[in-house]
Design a protein around this motif. Sequence first.
Motif, PDB file in Angstrom:
ATOM      1  N   THR A   1       0.821  -1.196   0.000  1.00 44.89           N
ATOM      2  CA  THR A   1       0.000   0.000   0.000  1.00 44.89           C
ATOM      3  C   THR A   1       0.862   1.256   0.000  1.00 44.89           C
ATOM      4  O   THR A   1       0.660   2.150  -0.812  1.00 44.89           O
ATOM      5  CB  THR A   1      -0.921   0.003   1.248  1.00 44.89           C
ATOM      6  OG1 THR A   1      -1.657  -1.208   1.252  1.00 44.89           O
ATOM      7  CG2 THR A   1      -1.856   1.192   1.216  1.00 44.89           C
ATOM      8  N   ILE A   2       1.794   1.250   0.905  1.00 43.83           N
ATOM      9  CA  ILE A   2       2.591   2.480   0.945  1.00 43.83           C
ATOM     10  C   ILE A   2       3.480   2.616  -0.277  1.00 43.83           C
ATOM     11  O   ILE A   2       3.817   3.701  -0.714  1.00 43.83           O
ATOM     12  CB  ILE A   2       3.420   2.616   2.241  1.00 43.83           C
ATOM     13  CG1 ILE A   2       4.458   1.498   2.358  1.00 43.83           C
ATOM     14  CG2 ILE A   2       2.537   2.657   3.474  1.00 43.83           C
ATOM     15  CD1 ILE A   2       5.509   1.837   3.385  1.00 43.83           C
ATOM     16  N   LYS A   3       3.804   1.493  -0.838  1.00 43.64           N
ATOM     17  CA  LYS A   3       4.549   1.542  -2.086  1.00 43.64           C
ATOM     18  C   LYS A   3       3.695   2.181  -3.164  1.00 43.64           C
ATOM     19  O   LYS A   3       4.156   3.036  -3.919  1.00 43.64           O
ATOM     20  CB  LYS A   3       4.939   0.119  -2.531  1.00 43.64           C
ATOM     21  CG  LYS A   3       6.409  -0.175  -2.300  1.00 43.64           C
ATOM     22  CD  LYS A   3       6.781  -1.526  -2.844  1.00 43.64           C
ATOM     23  CE  LYS A   3       7.967  -1.424  -3.789  1.00 43.64           C
ATOM     24  NZ  LYS A   3       8.529  -2.712  -4.126  1.00 43.64           N
ATOM     25  N   VAL A   4       2.473   1.726  -3.189  1.00 40.90           N
ATOM     26  CA  VAL A   4       1.545   2.282  -4.171  1.00 40.90           C
ATOM     27  C   VAL A   4       1.312   3.761  -3.915  1.00 40.90           C
ATOM     28  O   VAL A   4       1.212   4.553  -4.829  1.00 40.90           O
ATOM     29  CB  VAL A   4       0.203   1.492  -4.146  1.00 40.90           C
ATOM     30  CG1 VAL A   4      -0.860   2.203  -4.970  1.00 40.90           C
ATOM     31  CG2 VAL A   4       0.426   0.087  -4.665  1.00 40.90           C
ATOM     32  N   LEU A   5       1.296   4.092  -2.659  1.00 44.75           N
ATOM     33  CA  LEU A   5       1.103   5.498  -2.312  1.00 44.75           C
ATOM     34  C   LEU A   5       2.272   6.356  -2.782  1.00 44.75           C
ATOM     35  O   LEU A   5       2.201   7.574  -2.742  1.00 44.75           O
ATOM     36  CB  LEU A   5       0.944   5.652  -0.801  1.00 44.75           C
ATOM     37  CG  LEU A   5      -0.421   5.250  -0.228  1.00 44.75           C
ATOM     38  CD1 LEU A   5      -0.420   5.398   1.272  1.00 44.75           C
ATOM     39  CD2 LEU A   5      -1.533   6.082  -0.832  1.00 44.75           C
ATOM     40  N   GLY A   6       3.289   5.711  -3.220  1.00 42.72           N
ATOM     41  CA  GLY A   6       4.402   6.486  -3.766  1.00 42.72           C
ATOM     42  C   GLY A   6       5.596   6.586  -2.834  1.00 42.72           C
ATOM     43  O   GLY A   6       6.431   7.465  -2.982  1.00 42.72           O
ATOM     44  N   PHE A   7       5.694   5.682  -1.867  1.00 43.72           N
ATOM     45  CA  PHE A   7       6.897   5.656  -1.027  1.00 43.72           C
ATOM     46  C   PHE A   7       8.057   5.116  -1.850  1.00 43.72           C
ATOM     47  O   PHE A   7       7.929   4.109  -2.529  1.00 43.72           O
ATOM     48  CB  PHE A   7       6.693   4.739   0.197  1.00 43.72           C
ATOM     49  CG  PHE A   7       5.984   5.422   1.340  1.00 43.72           C
ATOM     50  CD1 PHE A   7       4.711   5.948   1.187  1.00 43.72           C
ATOM     51  CD2 PHE A   7       6.599   5.521   2.583  1.00 43.72           C
ATOM     52  CE1 PHE A   7       4.074   6.557   2.250  1.00 43.72           C
ATOM     53  CE2 PHE A   7       5.960   6.146   3.640  1.00 43.72           C
ATOM     54  CZ  PHE A   7       4.694   6.663   3.481  1.00 43.72           C
ATOM     55  N   TYR A   8       9.150   5.856  -1.774  1.00 42.27           N
ATOM     56  CA  TYR A   8      10.342   5.340  -2.452  1.00 42.27           C
ATOM     57  C   TYR A   8      10.839   4.118  -1.722  1.00 42.27           C
ATOM     58  O   TYR A   8      10.526   3.899  -0.555  1.00 42.27           O
ATOM     59  CB  TYR A   8      11.427   6.417  -2.489  1.00 42.27           C
ATOM     60  CG  TYR A   8      11.143   7.498  -3.497  1.00 42.27           C
ATOM     61  CD1 TYR A   8      11.108   7.209  -4.866  1.00 42.27           C
ATOM     62  CD2 TYR A   8      10.898   8.799  -3.091  1.00 42.27           C
ATOM     63  CE1 TYR A   8      10.842   8.204  -5.786  1.00 42.27           C
ATOM     64  CE2 TYR A   8      10.628   9.803  -4.005  1.00 42.27           C
ATOM     65  CZ  TYR A   8      10.596   9.502  -5.362  1.00 42.27           C
ATOM     66  OH  TYR A   8      10.320  10.473  -6.274  1.00 42.27           O
TER      67      TYR A   8
ATOM     68  N   GLU B   1      12.254   4.661   1.585  1.00 46.64           N
ATOM     69  CA  GLU B   1      11.230   5.012   2.565  1.00 46.64           C
ATOM     70  C   GLU B   1      10.463   3.783   3.010  1.00 46.64           C
ATOM     71  O   GLU B   1      10.135   3.636   4.183  1.00 46.64           O
ATOM     72  CB  GLU B   1      10.276   6.054   1.962  1.00 46.64           C
ATOM     73  CG  GLU B   1      10.939   7.406   1.795  1.00 46.64           C
ATOM     74  CD  GLU B   1      10.134   8.354   0.932  1.00 46.64           C
ATOM     75  OE1 GLU B   1      10.286   9.550   1.107  1.00 46.64           O
ATOM     76  OE2 GLU B   1       9.358   7.864   0.063  1.00 46.64           O
TER      77      GLU B   1
ATOM     78  N   MET C   1       3.680  -5.413  -5.580  1.00 41.55           N
ATOM     79  CA  MET C   1       2.582  -4.750  -4.886  1.00 41.55           C
ATOM     80  C   MET C   1       1.232  -5.109  -5.496  1.00 41.55           C
ATOM     81  O   MET C   1       0.224  -5.157  -4.810  1.00 41.55           O
ATOM     82  CB  MET C   1       2.807  -3.245  -4.859  1.00 41.55           C
ATOM     83  CG  MET C   1       3.255  -2.666  -6.153  1.00 41.55           C
ATOM     84  SD  MET C   1       3.814  -0.979  -5.933  1.00 41.55           S
ATOM     85  CE  MET C   1       4.546  -0.665  -7.503  1.00 41.55           C
TER      86      MET C   1
ATOM     87  N   THR D   1       7.612   5.608  -9.167  1.00 39.43           N
ATOM     88  CA  THR D   1       7.255   5.833  -7.769  1.00 39.43           C
ATOM     89  C   THR D   1       6.963   7.324  -7.543  1.00 39.43           C
ATOM     90  O   THR D   1       5.984   7.701  -6.898  1.00 39.43           O
ATOM     91  CB  THR D   1       8.387   5.368  -6.848  1.00 39.43           C
ATOM     92  OG1 THR D   1       8.768   4.042  -7.202  1.00 39.43           O
ATOM     93  CG2 THR D   1       7.970   5.398  -5.399  1.00 39.43           C
TER      94      THR D   1
ATOM     95  N   ARG E   1       3.659   8.136  -8.983  1.00 40.59           N
ATOM     96  CA  ARG E   1       2.583   7.680  -8.090  1.00 40.59           C
ATOM     97  C   ARG E   1       2.426   8.639  -6.929  1.00 40.59           C
ATOM     98  O   ARG E   1       1.332   8.983  -6.517  1.00 40.59           O
ATOM     99  CB  ARG E   1       2.922   6.307  -7.504  1.00 40.59           C
ATOM    100  CG  ARG E   1       2.780   5.151  -8.448  1.00 40.59           C
ATOM    101  CD  ARG E   1       2.558   3.854  -7.693  1.00 40.59           C
ATOM    102  NE  ARG E   1       3.655   3.503  -6.799  1.00 40.59           N
ATOM    103  CZ  ARG E   1       4.740   2.829  -7.181  1.00 40.59           C
ATOM    104  NH1 ARG E   1       4.859   2.427  -8.442  1.00 40.59           N
ATOM    105  NH2 ARG E   1       5.686   2.545  -6.309  1.00 40.59           N
TER     106      ARG E   1
END
Lengths: 1178, 233
Positions: A1082-1089, A1092, A1170, B80, B83
């Motif tokens: 989820t957080i990956k999808v949210l755009g966490f590098y 992070e 993911m 990323t 996103r």
Amino acid sequence: MKKKALWKDIVKEIGQSKARFLSIFSIILLGVAFYAGITATSPDMVDTADHYYKDQQLMDIKVQSTMGLTEDDLDILADLEDAAVETRYTQDVVLAQSSLVTKLMSIPLNEKNPLNQPYLVSGRLPEHSGEITLDSKNDYQEAYKIGDTIEIETSEEEEGTSNLKKTSFKVVGFTASPEYIETISRGNTTVGNGTLDGFAFIPETDFDMDVYTEADLRFSNVTQQTAYSPEYEKAIEAKTDKIEKALEKRPEERKKDIQDEIQKEIDKGKEEIASAKKALEDGEQELADAKEELDNGWAAYQENKAQMDQKIADAQATLDQKRQELKEAETTLANKKADLKQAQAELDEKKAQFEQKKEEGKAQLNNSKNYLEQAQAAIIYPKDQVAQETQQSLSSTAEQIDPELAGVLTGYFAGKVPASAAKQALDGFEASLAELPEEQKESAQVFLQSAREAVQSPGEQIAADQQQTLIQQGKQIDKSLGDAFAGYFAGEVPPVNMAAALDQTAAGLSSGEGQLSEAEAQLKAGQQQIDDGRAQIKKAENQLAAGKEQIATGQQELDEQKASGEAELAKAKAKLEDGQADYEAGLEEFKEKQAEGEEKIADGEADIAEAEKQLKDVPLPEYFVLDRTDNPGYAEYNDNAERIAAISKIFPIFFFLIAALVSLTTMTRMVDEQRTQMGTLKALGYSNWDIAKKFVVYSMLASLLGASIGLAIGFYLFPTVIFNAYGAMYHLPEVRISYPIPAILISYLVAFLCTGVAAFAAVRVSLKSNAATLMRPKAPKIGKRIFLERLTPIWERMSFTQKVTARNLFRYKQRMLMTISGVAGCTALILTGLGLSDSIEDVASLQYGKLHQYQAIVALDDSASENSEEKYQQLIEETTEVSDALMVDQENDTVNQKGVNQQEVNLFIPQDPERINQFILLNDRETGKQFKLDDTGAIITEKLAKLYDLKEGDTLEITNNDQENFTVKVNNIAENYLGHDVYLSPTYYEKVTNEKPDYTMQLLKYSESEEWEKTFGTALTDQKSVAGVSFVSTFSDSFQSTLDSLDIVTIILVVSAALLAFVVLYNLTNINVSERVRELSTIKVLGFYDNEVTMYIYRENLLLTFMGIIVGLLLGFILHGFVLQTVEIDQMMFSPIISISSYIYAAILTTIFSTIVMIAMHIKLKHINMLEALKTID
Amino acid sequence: MAFVKVKDEYKRYRMGETIVAANDGITFEIEEGEFAVIVGPSGAGKTTVLNILGGMDSPDEGIVEIDGTDIANFSEKKLTGYRREAIGFVFQSYNLVPNLTAKENVELAAEISPNALDAATVLRDVGLGERMDNFPAQLSGGEQQRVAIARALAKQPKLLLCDEPTGALDYETGKQVLKLLKKTCDQYGTTVIVITHNQAITPMADRTIEINNAKVRQITVNENPKSVTEIEW
């Protein structure tokens, strides 16, 4: 029912979840390997050593005496039960080329399997006299090669070399020895600098000693026991007691023997001196005789020589005289010769004159002769002219006619009447005739005619010139002759007169001729005379020559004689000279020998005096019954093994605990993951056991596999690594790997408990639910407010991520605890390892740096003469480098008390108790307060106090060597790490023991290099009164190296801990990730590098790691203390302090391991799918 | 120019021996601020389209232009970032972090977004002003989905992608969520793309893209979309 599908599922499951399977497998492997390995190490070490000892027939007990061992001693030892006794010579020497101080030990050449058999490293053992094998220590292998020749230093006044038949040996090999398992320490010696560098073996026959140095014993019934085992030690103790008892009377006996022997020696010595003296006298006498003989010889020689010289001189004189005479004769001869020569000359002249005269005379003579002949021819005799008948007729007729005429006619005819007279007579007749008859006158006229015809004058018959010549020549010859001739011719002179005149002339001629002849004869006679003279001279010359020859021969003969005489004399002289030389050499030799002999005699006398003195104070020999613990390294090796054993008892528990935790977590997670399937199976009608079976089998498979491989690795790896680490310190054969059954059983049991039971426990809970519940996904864990949130001020100050982290941490409490304990365990292990190293390292520096401030201990010989003692003290005083010295009395006593092992204590009685602190710091470890050694009590060391639970003011009973007890009051307890010391002031010592202290040790202080120390050591051991020197640096070093070997333990702990940390962290993180894969996606999808994302989860791990480290350090501190207690031996106290750096290192190392795991996790997270994770769960 | 432009986009998966095309030359465009619905039966390839649009996956071929930027060949890292800044996601199964409260879940997104809205405001906007501090487990499905929407909106995305947002919800709640999405579209001008198998929703969309068997079958532009209340299923 085979439930094939179910099994298939299990197998597939393993394939699908390799990481999980591996994590259980590896944690069990690690735990088991560590446990089994470290547990087996100590027994393996002991076993290896034990086999080595057994293989090399290491002696059980060694008996030595201060005076060597005799056959009597051996008889006693041989009578012991089960004892195999072997004897040995040893001698400490210095090797010339390398200065290595070496203990030479004898090795029997014929014994196949001797005790203390050297362990061949390279080459071969000595087989012939003159061969040597050296210590395999590096110094020896560097200094010598096989085939080299070793010289033993003989320059120093070492008595040692006299104990050897040879001082040169050929190196044939390098060996280790079961007696010297330590790689460095070889013990002390009285040779060289006091420290033995190594040992060497030479054939027994190369020793030349009266007594054996030692007897080695091995007991067949004791040897069965494992070395170091209590059974062995007990048995040896019993044997030692027995031997000591058996030898109890020997010192006295031996003393007497020695005294007897000395007496014998003295007697023998005296005898020898006497005989030496006698021999000297004999020698002198012999020389004197020789001298006399020689002198006689010389005299005879001189006499002979004089005689001969005289003889020769005489002969020479005679010869010379003869020569002189000869010379004179020669001169005379020469004179004669000269005279002769003159005479000859004169004669020759006369001869010449004569010859001339002779010629002249001869010519005259010849002329005269011719003349005479002519003259004679001119003389005519009428008888020859007138025929005989005429004459006769005439004469006869005349006679008849006239007798007177007849007389004249016959006179005529006879030439005696000149023709003129005849004619006259005839004329007269004629005249007469007329007178006469004439018958008679015819006959008287025929007669007168015939008579006239018959009487004629010569002038009528001979030519006038001839008559003239004849007259002339006649006249020339003689005037009378001429006249005669003239008269003759004239017929006036009868022929006879004429012939007579002629004859007279011829006679004159003849006399001239005679005169000539006579002159010639005279000349001839003169010649004859000269010739005679010559002949005489010749003869004389011949005689002279003969004389010369004779003289020459005489001279030659004389010379020959002289030569031969001289040769003979020379020979005689040479002989005499040889004799003289011999004599002189003899004399020289004798003088030398005499000096030597006298010196020897003096020495001998001194020796005898010494021996007599010795006899008086023959010391009581001391007998030592030593067991193997006397061998350097023997006991320490066991201590080391025991240390490992101690560690093996604590550390694996940690591993197993953590392994159990990891397994449980892992299995729980697995069960969770398999919920749906479990539900399905349940719904299908499988029994709970069937369902559980999968997990149990799965986990058991992993753990049993892990355990098996762990056992295999552990049993091999740990003993090998640890043993090899000790290999630097001990020279032993390769480690013997053992597979102890209990360790195997325990390993499997623990593995089973950790996994099978854990799996069953995990699955049981879930199985309680019904199929429907199981098939539904497990409700995610409900988020909860955490305690921290109630502390609003703190919570509000936290960043969002911190809050998230904090909440997550508490959400997964089990995992949090797991991680913390895993990390803590890891940190604790590391810290314990490092701390152990600290504590141990400190011991050396504290003991030899802080506490023992002296640099050397010199043990003085009790029996040394005062003189040598003074010499020693002088040396110490003169050595300016030595800054301080203190005499002490040191005694090795024991403390016995029930419930505690018997302890050996060193009694220290400093001569000057005020100064003890300058040499040995006596202080309180914690407060650093220095203690004063006074006369009211003793200062004892800390470990001793600890062992017997003593406090200041308590009393301690000490047993001395003579088994007498005395009690001391404990005044203070001083810091000390090695051994037990009891310090007493001399006064207090006297008070408690009723004995005066005997100061036989001296502590020396200096600050010099080890080089200097070595030289100094040599100088010290050269002193007669020095029995031994020990340098603090040496035992500090060797002690340090012993301790250093414990570093390997540290390393093993650290490495194991690291692996453990890794497995734990990795496993936990893995579970964490897999449990939260949805959240992470989820957080990956949210755009966490990626970073992070990793940090999102790892922040928790870091925090947990941090907390784990804190807990671990605390735990480590406790564990360290505990391990120290276990590892520590009675004789040693470790410093309980762990250095700050170790804490830091432990923390850093753990962090590093954690970081490694993070990196691994990061990579894993990066590859999380993911999309897959976010798929809707239907 | 279209805000979203997908042209000849292919995505193939290897399924054992055979290669299956999930997207087989997909081409469509969506204008900015539109409420688009991509509809099709299960397995038609619509989720793949969404994944590609959302920067969670890359196409094998073709152009995927979002606001003029072709993301088809973006690197993992760029995706990323894309996103992070441009996309808001709403999943069928909400995918809230269970250990975080509603507000924290929103903050989770807001934290990393450069021009994020205040979490509380957004939550209030989606009608959860009162439940901000509740954990997901304490919320109903609709509420959770609203938190998810709030989380997506808080980032002020250019594109709001919703994968079967009503799939796990009951009818009413589903309608409310749809209403919220529509409202968001209208109110914030966010381009919303909803993926659903539910044909019934299409009337409310400005644009309907029908995908079947990996291909775009039909694109319908609805000039007069119905309100949510008008539609039924």
